[in-house]
Motif scaffolding. Structure first.
Motif, mmCIF file in Angstrom:
data_model
loop_
_atom_site.group_PDB
_atom_site.id
_atom_site.type_symbol
_atom_site.label_atom_id
_atom_site.label_comp_id
_atom_site.label_asym_id
_atom_site.label_seq_id
_atom_site.Cartn_x
_atom_site.Cartn_y
_atom_site.Cartn_z
ATOM 1 N N GLY A 136 140.968 10.000 -81.054
ATOM 2 C CA GLY A 136 139.759 9.819 -80.253
ATOM 3 C C GLY A 136 139.570 10.889 -79.201
ATOM 4 N N ASP A 137 139.551 12.157 -79.625
ATOM 5 C CA ASP A 137 139.336 13.250 -78.683
ATOM 6 C C ASP A 137 137.876 13.673 -78.718
ATOM 7 N N VAL A 138 137.307 13.913 -77.544
ATOM 8 C CA VAL A 138 135.900 14.295 -77.458
ATOM 9 C C VAL A 138 135.720 15.739 -77.902
ATOM 10 N N THR A 139 134.483 16.110 -78.228
ATOM 11 C CA THR A 139 134.192 17.467 -78.694
ATOM 12 C C THR A 139 133.086 18.150 -77.897
ATOM 13 N N GLN A 140 132.264 17.387 -77.184
ATOM 14 C CA GLN A 140 131.192 18.006 -76.409
ATOM 15 C C GLN A 140 131.752 18.628 -75.130
ATOM 16 N N PRO A 141 131.218 19.785 -74.725
ATOM 17 C CA PRO A 141 131.714 20.426 -73.503
ATOM 18 C C PRO A 141 131.389 19.594 -72.265
ATOM 19 N N ILE A 142 132.146 19.836 -71.221
ATOM 20 C CA ILE A 142 131.940 19.118 -69.969
ATOM 21 C C ILE A 142 130.535 19.404 -69.437
ATOM 22 N N ALA A 143 129.888 18.372 -68.920
ATOM 23 C CA ALA A 143 128.492 18.452 -68.491
ATOM 24 C C ALA A 143 128.289 19.509 -67.403
ATOM 25 N N PRO A 144 127.123 20.169 -67.385
ATOM 26 C CA PRO A 144 126.848 21.250 -66.423
ATOM 27 C C PRO A 144 127.022 20.839 -64.960
ATOM 28 N N ALA A 145 126.600 19.637 -64.604
ATOM 29 C CA ALA A 145 126.729 19.201 -63.206
ATOM 30 C C ALA A 145 128.186 19.118 -62.789
ATOM 31 N N ILE A 146 129.039 18.743 -63.724
ATOM 32 C CA ILE A 146 130.470 18.627 -63.427
ATOM 33 C C ILE A 146 131.101 20.013 -63.344
ATOM 34 N N ILE A 147 130.727 20.890 -64.259
ATOM 35 C CA ILE A 147 131.243 22.259 -64.232
ATOM 36 C C ILE A 147 130.863 22.942 -62.920
ATOM 37 N N ALA A 148 129.638 22.733 -62.460
ATOM 38 C CA ALA A 148 129.187 23.336 -61.204
ATOM 39 C C ALA A 148 130.036 22.843 -60.036
ATOM 40 N N ALA A 149 130.352 21.550 -60.031
ATOM 41 C CA ALA A 149 131.181 20.995 -58.963
ATOM 42 C C ALA A 149 132.592 21.571 -59.010
ATOM 43 N N MET A 150 133.105 21.787 -60.214
ATOM 44 C CA MET A 150 134.441 22.370 -60.353
ATOM 45 C C MET A 150 134.457 23.806 -59.838
ATOM 46 N N HIS A 151 133.416 24.589 -60.168
ATOM 47 C CA HIS A 151 133.340 25.965 -59.669
ATOM 48 C C HIS A 151 133.300 25.995 -58.141
ATOM 49 N N LYS A 152 132.526 25.099 -57.576
ATOM 50 C CA LYS A 152 132.427 25.045 -56.116
ATOM 51 C C LYS A 152 133.779 24.701 -55.504
ATOM 52 N N ALA A 153 134.480 23.742 -56.131
ATOM 53 C CA ALA A 153 135.786 23.334 -55.617
ATOM 54 C C ALA A 153 136.812 24.453 -55.751
ATOM 55 N N VAL A 154 136.728 25.217 -56.836
ATOM 56 C CA VAL A 154 137.628 26.368 -57.009
ATOM 57 C C VAL A 154 137.403 27.378 -55.886
ATOM 58 N N ASP A 155 136.146 27.644 -55.565
ATOM 59 C CA ASP A 155 135.834 28.573 -54.475
ATOM 60 C C ASP A 155 136.381 28.058 -53.142
ATOM 61 N N GLU A 156 136.308 26.749 -52.932
ATOM 62 C CA GLU A 156 136.841 26.167 -51.700
ATOM 63 C C GLU A 156 138.345 26.409 -51.594
ATOM 64 N N MET A 157 139.032 26.366 -52.722
ATOM 65 C CA MET A 157 140.483 26.556 -52.716
ATOM 66 C C MET A 157 140.869 27.998 -52.372
ATOM 67 N N ALA A 158 139.903 28.907 -52.392
ATOM 68 C CA ALA A 158 140.176 30.319 -52.083
ATOM 69 C C ALA A 158 140.027 30.641 -50.605
ATOM 70 N N GLU A 159 139.602 29.655 -49.822
ATOM 71 C CA GLU A 159 139.393 29.868 -48.387
ATOM 72 C C GLU A 159 140.340 28.974 -47.592
ATOM 73 N N ALA A 160 140.945 29.547 -46.549
ATOM 74 C CA ALA A 160 141.903 28.781 -45.742
ATOM 75 C C ALA A 160 141.265 27.536 -45.130
ATOM 76 N N GLY A 161 140.003 27.647 -44.714
ATOM 77 C CA GLY A 161 139.359 26.525 -44.051
ATOM 78 C C GLY A 161 139.004 25.368 -44.972
ATOM 79 N N SER A 162 138.917 25.621 -46.258
ATOM 80 C CA SER A 162 138.541 24.560 -47.201
ATOM 81 C C SER A 162 139.598 24.324 -48.276
ATOM 82 N N PHE A 163 140.772 24.953 -48.110
ATOM 83 C CA PHE A 163 141.864 24.773 -49.062
ATOM 84 C C PHE A 163 142.400 23.341 -48.988
ATOM 85 N N HIS A 164 142.801 22.793 -50.134
ATOM 86 C CA HIS A 164 143.388 21.456 -50.180
ATOM 87 C C HIS A 164 144.744 21.512 -50.885
#
Length: 404
Positions: free
Chosen positions: A42-70
């Protein structure tokens, strides 16, 4: 000299889907010119939805800054995700669940396996039959299942609740009252669901008998019928007896990303001991939390855009399910499921065993499914197909099956 956990030696053979993978690999090695269509795992085949990908990109950028790193996530998970879960999954159904009762994890498989750790090894478990193998295997590893009868495909200390054509694949109450009851609704592998009245009966049964329900709701997003509850906490008294486990894998395509959660109500206790406190201790001790980037992705699944996009993905998979069911029925197969779950549960033709049909389908149609016997003794004579492929592959598989 060190000693091993002998309970692992009791497990019969390899994990079901590992066996399937080995068989398919052997076939493709000998038949490289025969492309295989996989409708098994039961593995999915459709790519992750655009709204979710956008949130992941934003979170990745946050991890590159000391003030928003987690760094390490909070034990229960980030409050922004737990709040989104409660507001979207539980408040609309008047479940009375609070954010601090939600524990974020890396998926339902891990939680459904690990949750047994907070219960005594003397507890007797009850499972629907057929059943998702992880429920039993994790309890075998803990030493809770007794001895295995290979001929009967049953464990001596497990209460089996047969789900067959005769009872509409809905389990009857066991004659022997268990301590832990595993319910997967909508069901994997049969694809069936319980109405709210039927589920309320199980909640009442558990409370009357002092049992706990482990409720796996991984396929909640596929529910279409109005009388099927989306959470066990829609039932009166469920917070006194039930733990609910959910996943982002099947509703948001996170099989390769990994995110899920478990709800343990504070009302749930045994002998005055809070199971919520026990799971919190276990969670904090053994788990460092899902990554910040992934939890932001989970939050985006509840955004307006995310929900719209995921609704379309679920609809696409259910379109496949409808096509499989209709196509197989037209060919004379007896078929179940495919209404509230992305699984088709079919009767094997003639007198074929489920593994014989697996081999037959692989050899003659180059299509992979899952033998029903791999889910338990009541699964013999049945076969599971999933709707998680592309529509093109799904219809191609049906054409191949029709041709044999």
């Amino acid at each position: 000299m060190f000693q091993i956990n002998e309970n692992y030696q009791k497990l019969p053979g390899s994990y079901l889907f590992s066996t399937i993978a080995e068989k398919v690999a052997a076939f493709t090695k000998v038949n490289p010119d025969k492309p295989v269509i996989r409708l098994g795992i039961g593995d999915v085949t459709q790519p992750i939805a655009p709204a979710i990908i956008a949130a992941m990109h934003k979170a990745v950028d946050e991890m590159a800054e000391a003030g928003s790193f987690h760094g390490y996530a909070p034990d229960l998970g980030y409050e922004f995700l737990r709040t989104a879960i409660v507001q979207n999954d539980y408040e609309p159904n008047n479940c009375g669940i609070h954010a601090d009762e939600v524990f974020i994890s890396d998926g339902a498989k891990s939680d459904s396996s690990n949750i047994q750790e907070i219960f005594s090894t003397g507890c007797k478990i009850a499972v629907t039959d057929p059943v998702y193998p992880v429920y039993i295997d994790s309890n075998v590893m803990a030493g809770r299942c007794g001895t295995y009868d290979a001929a009967a495909q049953m464990w001596s200390n497990v209460v089996y609740m047969p789900c067959t054509k005769e009872n509409g694949f809905v389990p009857d109450f066991p004659k022997e009252a268990p301590d832990l009851i595993y319910l997967c609704i909508p069901n994997n592998p049969t694809g069936t669901a319980l109405t709210k009245s039927q589920l309320q009966d199980w909640v009442d049964y558990a409370n009357q008998n002092g049992a706990a329900i482990i409720y796996d709701a991984a396929y909640e997003a596929y529910i279409h019928e109005p009388d099927v509850p989306h959470s066990i906490y829609e039932c009166k008294g469920a917070k006194n007896c039930a733990i609910e486990i959910r996943s982002f894998s099947k509703n948001a395509g996170f099989t390769g990303v990994r995110l899920g959660f478990t709800v343990v109500p504070k009302e749930l206790s045994c002998g005055g001991v809070s199971l919520h406190a026990m799971w919190a201790r276990r969670h904090g001790t053994k788990y460092n939390g899902a990554p910040y980037i992934i939890q932001r992705a989970g939050e985006a699944a509840y955004s307006k855009e995310g929900k719209e996009q995921l609704k379309c993905q679920v609809a696409a998979y259910m379109k496949n399910a409808a096509a499989i069911k209709k196509g197989l029925q037209a060919d004379g197969y007896e078929v179940f499921g495919g209404v509230n779950a992305p699984y088709i549960w079919m009767k094997t033709p003639g007198h074929m065993t489920s593994w014989e049909f697996f081999d037959y389908l692989l050899e003659h149609a180059n299509v992979v499914g899952t033998p029903g016997s791999g889910f338990g003794p009541s699964g013999e004579g049945y076969f599971r197909l999933t709707a998680f492929g592309s529509y093109e592959n799904t219809t191609a598989a049906l054409e191949r099956i029709h041709a044999i």
